[in-house]
Design a protein around this motif. Structure first.
Motif, PDB file in Angstrom:
ATOM      1  N   THR A   1       0.895  -1.036   0.116  1.00 33.90           N
ATOM      2  CA  THR A   1       0.030  -0.074   0.011  1.00 33.90           C
ATOM      3  C   THR A   1       0.890   1.320   0.008  1.00 33.90           C
ATOM      4  O   THR A   1       0.376   2.237  -0.330  1.00 33.90           O
TER       5      THR A   1
ATOM      6  N   GLY B   1      -3.814  -4.542   0.593  1.00 36.01           N
ATOM      7  CA  GLY B   1      -3.836  -2.978   0.463  1.00 36.01           C
ATOM      8  C   GLY B   1      -3.251  -2.183  -0.838  1.00 36.01           C
ATOM      9  O   GLY B   1      -2.888  -0.903  -0.874  1.00 36.01           O
TER      10      GLY B   1
ATOM     11  N   PRO C   1      -8.354  -1.965  -4.935  1.00 37.21           N
ATOM     12  CA  PRO C   1      -9.492  -1.822  -4.322  1.00 37.21           C
ATOM     13  C   PRO C   1      -9.885  -3.300  -3.543  1.00 37.21           C
ATOM     14  O   PRO C   1      -9.448  -4.458  -4.350  1.00 37.21           O
ATOM     15  N   PRO C   2     -10.498  -3.117  -2.550  1.00 40.06           N
ATOM     16  CA  PRO C   2     -10.821  -4.493  -1.592  1.00 40.06           C
ATOM     17  C   PRO C   2     -11.421  -5.611  -2.649  1.00 40.06           C
ATOM     18  O   PRO C   2     -11.391  -6.830  -2.401  1.00 40.06           O
ATOM     19  N   ASP C   3     -12.434  -5.136  -3.452  1.00 45.82           N
ATOM     20  CA  ASP C   3     -13.288  -6.165  -4.069  1.00 45.82           C
ATOM     21  C   ASP C   3     -12.175  -7.073  -5.177  1.00 45.82           C
ATOM     22  O   ASP C   3     -12.253  -8.296  -5.069  1.00 45.82           O
TER      23      ASP C   3
ATOM     24  N   TRP D   1      -7.421  -0.100   5.244  1.00 46.03           N
ATOM     25  CA  TRP D   1      -9.003  -0.070   5.149  1.00 46.03           C
ATOM     26  C   TRP D   1      -9.621   0.595   6.322  1.00 46.03           C
ATOM     27  O   TRP D   1      -9.192   0.528   7.477  1.00 46.03           O
ATOM     28  N   SER D   2     -10.677   1.183   6.167  1.00 48.64           N
ATOM     29  CA  SER D   2     -11.562   1.876   7.181  1.00 48.64           C
ATOM     30  C   SER D   2     -12.178   0.687   8.125  1.00 48.64           C
ATOM     31  O   SER D   2     -12.261  -0.824   7.654  1.00 48.64           O
TER      32      SER D   2
ATOM     33  N   THR E   1     -15.120  -0.929   6.073  1.00 46.56           N
ATOM     34  CA  THR E   1     -14.286  -1.732   4.869  1.00 46.56           C
ATOM     35  C   THR E   1     -13.966  -2.986   5.331  1.00 46.56           C
ATOM     36  O   THR E   1     -14.112  -4.143   4.803  1.00 46.56           O
TER      37      THR E   1
ATOM     38  N   PRO F   1      -0.412   7.062  -0.272  1.00 49.80           N
ATOM     39  CA  PRO F   1      -1.923   7.124   0.270  1.00 49.80           C
ATOM     40  C   PRO F   1      -2.019   7.429   1.748  1.00 49.80           C
ATOM     41  O   PRO F   1      -1.430   6.836   2.680  1.00 49.80           O
TER      42      PRO F   1
ATOM     43  N   ARG G   1      -7.087   3.918   3.103  1.00 46.19           N
ATOM     44  CA  ARG G   1      -7.047   4.201   1.865  1.00 46.19           C
ATOM     45  C   ARG G   1      -8.549   3.911   1.244  1.00 46.19           C
ATOM     46  O   ARG G   1      -8.721   4.461   0.050  1.00 46.19           O
ATOM     47  N   TRP G   2      -9.136   2.946   1.835  1.00 45.40           N
ATOM     48  CA  TRP G   2     -10.464   2.495   1.298  1.00 45.40           C
ATOM     49  C   TRP G   2     -11.515   2.245   2.598  1.00 45.40           C
ATOM     50  O   TRP G   2     -11.165   1.893   3.269  1.00 45.40           O
TER      51      TRP G   2
END
Length: 446
Positions: free
Chosen positions: A40, A217, A220-222, A248-249, A252, A441, A445-446
């Motif tokens: 990340t 990281g 995107p998570p998906d 991630w938050s 997320t 970032p 980050r997401w």
């Protein structure tokens, strides 16, 4: 040049045996080829710095250790080494006392995520411990060689004959950016689920791994959920882990845990910091692991009493050595928290040290991490071998490894002659070679 302290044979005061007193210390910084592995923060540089530590007793027995080789570690290791003439290799507690006397330049201590290890906030005390760890290992190696005992015997004895390691999977480019120094890389790209699965297959064929960890990281998570799902399909029933390094938050993290809860052994540092990890842990049954929010003994109380982590990934490099690793494992056991091992880019000396201490830890139920299969270069006469995903615990005196001095000289020569910017690991700077506009970032980050 390799730093060398003057030879000294004077007997220390008291009853310390002369043959176990440190007479020489050699510090050899090296640059080791590293593939373009993504995280990340950015991408690995073509070379990573490591520091090889040698302590030589008055009767000529040499012990070896290894740690981070960035400038801030080397600048601390030099004055520390200068204090060690006459110090008994058996006085391991005294190493910490000596290190505490050395001031650390505050301008060289980062307060945010340390990109060299993605290990959370860094402090002067953590920096000292990372240096002490290499000297402790070198002293244990020398002591074991002097006494004819393996390091695991000096640590109380092994409880297993082999230590299990996991396949450490990375998103990666096919090559370093154009214009970067040429590093060795035979692995090719892995930028989608198919590439990750193929990487896992190759690591399994070569080393026999039976568990898998993906450094996340990056996308995107998906996309990373899809990669883990592909691994689960390719290796049914095998333990899987995902580590986004706090990218991630909480929201997320909970969503990913919900979607992968049926296949994950644990989720490592999905969110940044103990409070966020505690929120995630409260909302999912997926165990959470960390090497970022529990990196010192002072950080244990909050994390354990809040139930923020269920597995601690120890790392003897920044916990201060092998004995501190054992102490950490004992605390984890008292709280019912699992323990395994984190890995930074390392060579065979560190892998040998990791294996010796892991062999002495009861209840090691998770395979340890290791970057070693990614390192095409080493400073040992023989590479350490994984068989069935495990490393056999050596019963030879000391660590059971030998330095290849010709190879050590080559890698040190690269450090002397190469790009000075590579002497400090900086994944963001490496990423800017490919993307000049890259900015590390903000987290999450997401």
């Amino acid at each position: 040049m390799t730093d060398r302290l003057p030879h000294r044979r004077t007997r220390p005061r008291g009853s310390r045996p002369v043959d176990l007193a440190i007479a020489d210390v050699r510090l050899t910084p090296v640059l080791v080829a590293d593939p373009p592995l993504l995280n990340t923060q950015g991408v690995h540089q073509p070379y990573t710095p490591r520091l090889i530590v040698e302590v030589v007793t008055a009767d000529g027995v040499t012990g070896v250790g290894e740690t981070y080789g960035d400038t801030k570690y080397l600048e601390l290791a030099r004055p520390f080494a200068a204090q060690l003439a006459g110090h008994p290799v058996s006085d391991l507690n005294g190493l910490v006392t000596l290190a505490d006397r050395i001031a650390v330049d505050g301008s060289r201590v980062e307060t945010a995520v340390d990109v060299g290890g993605l290990r959370g906030a860094q402090t002067a005390d953590k920096l000292r411990l990372s240096v002490v760890s290499a000297f402790e290992v070198a002293c244990l190696d020398a002591l074991g060689r002097s006494l004819g005992l393996p390091v695991h015997a000096l640590l109380g004895g092994k409880v297993r004959d082999a230590v299990e390691y996991s396949a450490y999977l990375f998103y990666k480019w096919a090559a370093h950016p154009e214009g970067a120094p040429a590093g060795t890389d035979e692995w090719g790209a892995a930028l989608d689920p198919a590439g990750v699965v193929e990487q896992a297959r190759r690591l399994t064929e070569r080393h026999g791994f039976t568990s898998y960890k993906l450094k996340g990281g990056v996308f995107p998570p998906d996309e990373e959920i899809a990669a883990v799902r592909a691994l689960a399909e390719a290796f049914p029933g095998r333990p899987l882990r995902l580590d986004p390094n706090g990218a991630w938050s909480v929201e997320t993290s909970l969503r990913v845990a919900g979607e992968l809860g049926d296949v994950l052994e644990y989720l490592e540092d999905p969110a940044l910091g103990t409070p966020a990890m505690a929120e995630v842990a409260a909302g999912t049954g997926v165990p959470l692991a960390t090497n970022m929010c529990v990196t010192t003994f002072a950080e244990i109380e909050e994390a354990f009493t809040r139930g923020a982590v269920q597995v601690v990934l120890c790392d003897h490099h920044y916990w201060g050595g092998l004995r501190s690793t054992q102490q950490l494992a004992a605390v984890c056991r008292a709280f019912g928290v699992g323990v395994s091992m984190h890995s930074n880019t390392h060579l065979g000396i560190s892998l040998a040290a990791m294996t010796h201490v892991a062999a002495t830890v009861p209840g090691l139920h998770h395979a340890c991490d290791s970057h070693y299969p990614w390192q095409s270069e080493d400073v040992l006469t023989e590479r350490i071998v994984f068989e069935g995903g495990r490393v056999a615990v050596s019963d030879a005196p000391g660590l059971g490894v030998e330095l290849d001095r010709e190879r050590l000289a080559v890698l040190h020569g690269r450090w002397l002659e190469g790009d000075g910017a590579l002497r400090d690991r900086d994944d963001a700077a490496a990423m800017r070679r490919a993307d000049p506009g890259w900015v590390t970032p903000a987290m999450p980050r997401w």
